[in-house]
Design a protein around this motif. Structure first.
Motif, PDB file in Angstrom:
ATOM      1  N   ASP A  76      27.772 -30.167  38.410  1.00 34.42           N
ATOM      2  CA  ASP A  76      26.812 -29.544  39.322  1.00 34.42           C
ATOM      3  C   ASP A  76      27.531 -28.752  40.411  1.00 34.42           C
ATOM      4  O   ASP A  76      27.105 -27.649  40.776  1.00 34.42           O
ATOM      5  CB  ASP A  76      25.914 -30.608  39.967  1.00 34.42           C
ATOM      6  CG  ASP A  76      24.872 -31.146  38.995  1.00 34.42           C
ATOM      7  OD1 ASP A  76      24.624 -30.486  37.969  1.00 34.42           O
ATOM      8  OD2 ASP A  76      24.315 -32.228  39.266  1.00 34.42           O
ATOM      9  N   GLU A  85      26.997 -26.206  30.296  1.00 35.63           N
ATOM     10  CA  GLU A  85      25.820 -27.064  30.172  1.00 35.63           C
ATOM     11  C   GLU A  85      25.680 -27.594  28.741  1.00 35.63           C
ATOM     12  O   GLU A  85      25.389 -28.766  28.531  1.00 35.63           O
ATOM     13  CB  GLU A  85      24.554 -26.297  30.580  1.00 35.63           C
ATOM     14  CG  GLU A  85      24.478 -25.950  32.055  1.00 35.63           C
ATOM     15  CD  GLU A  85      24.422 -27.191  32.948  1.00 35.63           C
ATOM     16  OE1 GLU A  85      23.944 -28.246  32.501  1.00 35.63           O
ATOM     17  OE2 GLU A  85      24.884 -27.087  34.100  1.00 35.63           O
ATOM     18  N   GLN A 122      30.597 -37.074  35.763  1.00 36.25           N
ATOM     19  CA  GLN A 122      30.776 -35.758  35.149  1.00 36.25           C
ATOM     20  C   GLN A 122      29.658 -34.805  35.561  1.00 36.25           C
ATOM     21  O   GLN A 122      29.896 -33.621  35.823  1.00 36.25           O
ATOM     22  CB  GLN A 122      30.796 -35.893  33.621  1.00 36.25           C
ATOM     23  CG  GLN A 122      32.024 -36.594  33.066  1.00 36.25           C
ATOM     24  CD  GLN A 122      31.928 -36.743  31.559  1.00 36.25           C
ATOM     25  OE1 GLN A 122      31.771 -35.760  30.834  1.00 36.25           O
ATOM     26  NE2 GLN A 122      31.998 -37.964  31.078  1.00 36.25           N
ATOM     27  N   ARG A 123      28.416 -35.354  35.624  1.00 35.97           N
ATOM     28  CA  ARG A 123      27.289 -34.514  36.008  1.00 35.97           C
ATOM     29  C   ARG A 123      27.434 -34.020  37.446  1.00 35.97           C
ATOM     30  O   ARG A 123      27.146 -32.852  37.742  1.00 35.97           O
ATOM     31  CB  ARG A 123      25.989 -35.299  35.845  1.00 35.97           C
ATOM     32  CG  ARG A 123      24.698 -34.529  36.117  1.00 35.97           C
ATOM     33  CD  ARG A 123      24.439 -33.468  35.067  1.00 35.97           C
ATOM     34  NE  ARG A 123      24.749 -32.119  35.520  1.00 35.97           N
ATOM     35  CZ  ARG A 123      24.568 -31.034  34.781  1.00 35.97           C
ATOM     36  NH1 ARG A 123      24.109 -31.136  33.541  1.00 35.97           N
ATOM     37  NH2 ARG A 123      24.874 -29.848  35.249  1.00 35.97           N
ATOM     38  N   PHE A 178      28.224 -30.309  28.064  1.00 37.55           N
ATOM     39  CA  PHE A 178      27.842 -31.599  28.652  1.00 37.55           C
ATOM     40  C   PHE A 178      26.787 -32.301  27.786  1.00 37.55           C
ATOM     41  O   PHE A 178      26.888 -33.502  27.514  1.00 37.55           O
ATOM     42  CB  PHE A 178      27.293 -31.382  30.070  1.00 37.55           C
ATOM     43  CG  PHE A 178      26.827 -32.640  30.744  1.00 37.55           C
ATOM     44  CD1 PHE A 178      27.743 -33.502  31.326  1.00 37.55           C
ATOM     45  CD2 PHE A 178      25.482 -32.974  30.776  1.00 37.55           C
ATOM     46  CE1 PHE A 178      27.320 -34.674  31.941  1.00 37.55           C
ATOM     47  CE2 PHE A 178      25.053 -34.148  31.390  1.00 37.55           C
ATOM     48  CZ  PHE A 178      25.979 -34.994  31.976  1.00 37.55           C
ATOM     49  N   ARG A 179      25.796 -31.547  27.315  1.00 36.03           N
ATOM     50  CA  ARG A 179      24.733 -32.147  26.504  1.00 36.03           C
ATOM     51  C   ARG A 179      25.241 -32.582  25.131  1.00 36.03           C
ATOM     52  O   ARG A 179      24.746 -33.556  24.549  1.00 36.03           O
ATOM     53  CB  ARG A 179      23.575 -31.163  26.331  1.00 36.03           C
ATOM     54  CG  ARG A 179      22.870 -30.787  27.625  1.00 36.03           C
ATOM     55  CD  ARG A 179      21.558 -30.061  27.348  1.00 36.03           C
ATOM     56  NE  ARG A 179      21.740 -28.838  26.589  1.00 36.03           N
ATOM     57  CZ  ARG A 179      21.916 -27.636  27.119  1.00 36.03           C
ATOM     58  NH1 ARG A 179      21.965 -27.502  28.447  1.00 36.03           N
ATOM     59  NH2 ARG A 179      22.052 -26.575  26.360  1.00 36.03           N
TER      60      ARG A 179
END
Length: 458
Positions: free
Chosen positions: A232, A259, A227-228, A262-263
């Motif tokens: 990106d 962002e 996913q990261r 995601f976190r």
């Protein structure tokens, strides 16, 4: 004084240097504060750092809950002629009031649990707003005005202070109503999109149950690493578009929201999970009981969110619009929120969080002292009640007063603009300085009005 050419150039050269240094310093500052949600310094020392707004959608009847009117009781059934209520009859409250706590505040028997927290409550009985219609009053309660799109209270707070946890939204709204302005009540309007509220709700627009969650933050098909990588690549496209277009709040907000999303995957589920709470805690909030389970769970999660650093949490309880069936429906609503709200105050206090957390309870307006039909009350914007607790307000205080029948605020009047100004002041924000330039002028939550009610502050 005459300056020759050489002296003029020597002197102005220093000025050019200072200008260049100023520009570089500004760039460095912007780079250091790249996250728009990072904590910001308030205008002055705050009394509160967080807000939990228990929003009662529909206009609770103040004369049956927190505004004791003995003359309304004694004149029950008599004709009442005022404004549009010519020919109506006064309706005394079906419920008794009693002095509560050492402060002796008068609270209806509909709230036996909150009565036990009376010494922490600051009851505002002089509230008033502009329009006795739900859409306008509800929007004004949230956004200051209703005529034009404006940022909501939570968005202004987040814009002014940032948040304390970069892995969670700074402004969360739980089960907000789809009507009476809908998303505008937690929207950012002309503020950057990153300051809008994050909605949490389950199946149905007003439901909140076991399935309640924030949409689209889980991905069962890809690992976190994959996913990261995908994110990106996507963000590189977004930033490339931003470089080509120049400053663009929509793209910048999109980048930040991706962002944050995601976190959130790692932290939000833990905050939303109540299964690891003790049985004593669950019982205290009324979780597991049919009437109090939903609001109890919402209040517990609100406490957990504040504890995790969320700046502003709103929890909505709908259906306070009792034009009829007042005895049954108002009693049911009060029963649903009484124990959970009282538990929230006690829990925050026990954990040392109440002094930094401002808890607010109330709706967009109140109800009439005259009856509508045989068992109901109509809208009333001229006088009603709200209460606050913690966060720098004086507990055990009843501030303001309506007339003998509860129709109009006559003492300690608090307009909705004053209410907003006071909330911001408790958070260390000057409502006149918390502005954003839009449409050619500096906009603010309180428009051109608002006076801080210092009498209720510690």
């Amino acid at each position: 004084m005459f300056l020759n050419r050489r002296t003029l150039l020597q002197t102005t050269a220093s000025g050019f240097g200072y200008m260049a240094f100023s520009a570089l310093a500004a760039q460095a500052s912007a780079k250091d504060n790249k996250n728009p949600l990072a904590p910001k310094s308030p205008h002055f020392t705050p009394k509160a750092k967080h807000v939990i707004f228990l929003c009662m959608d529909g206009g609770p009847s103040h004369v049956d809950t927190f505004d004791y009117k003995p003359k309304l009781q004694s004149d029950d059934g008599k004709p009442y002629s005022r404004g549009r209520f010519n020919g109506a009859k006064l309706l005394g409250s079906p419920w008794k009031f009693k002095k509560s706590g050492q402060s002796g505040q008068m609270i209806s028997e509909l709230f036996p649990h909150l009565a036990q927290q009376a010494d922490d409550l600051c009851i505002l009985n002089g509230m008033h707003t502009d329009i006795p219609n739900h859409p306008q009053a509800f929007l004004q309660m949230h956004c200051g005005i209703f005529q034009f799109p404006r940022p909501s209270l939570g968005s202004w707070v987040l814009y002014g202070l940032g948040t304390e946890n970069e892995n969670l939204p700074g402004f969360i709204t739980i089960a907000p109503p789809p009507t009476n302005g809908g998303p505008a009540n937690y929207g950012a309007s002309f503020l950057p999109a990153v300051y809008q509220g994050t909605k949490i709700a389950g199946n149905g627009p007003r439901q909140f149950g076991e399935d309640a969650k924030v949409a689209n933050i889980e991905n069962s098909k890809q690992s976190v690493f994959a996913q990261r990588q995908q994110l990106d690549f996507l963000q590189s496209l977004n930033r490339n578009a931003l470089d080509q277009m120049g400053p663009n709040p929509n793209i910048e907000g999109l980048i930040e929201s991706y962002e944050l999303g995601f976190r959130m995957q790692a932290e939000l589920p833990k905050v939303m999970d109540t299964k690891n709470e003790s049985q004593e805690t669950l019982k205290r909030y009324g979780i597991g009981e049919a009437e109090t389970n939903v609001f109890g769970k919402q209040c517990l999660i609100a406490r957990k969110m504040v504890e995790a650093g969320v700046r502003f949490v709103e929890v909505t309880k709908p259906a306070w619009d009792q034009h009829r069936n007042l005895k049954n429906d108002l009693a049911a609503n009060c029963h649903a929120v009484d124990q959970p709200a009282a538990a929230l105050i006690a829990d925050l206090k026990a954990r040392g969080l109440l002094k930094d957390t401002l808890v607010i309870w109330g709706g967009e307006f109140g109800r009439t002292p005259a009856a509508q039909g045989n068992d109901g009350r109509d809208h009333n914007s001229k006088g009603y009640s709200m209460w606050m607790a913690g966060g720098g307000v004086k507990g055990g205080l009843t501030y303001g007063k309506t007339d003998d029948y509860g129709f109009e605020a006559v003492e300690g009047k608090v307009h909705i603009h004053d209410w907003h100004a006071t909330i911001l002041a408790l958070l260390g924000l000057d409502h006149e300085k918390l502005t954003c330039r839009y449409a050619g002028r500096e906009m603010r939550l309180t428009d051109t009005k608002g006076t801080v009610v210092k009498a209720i502050m510690t």
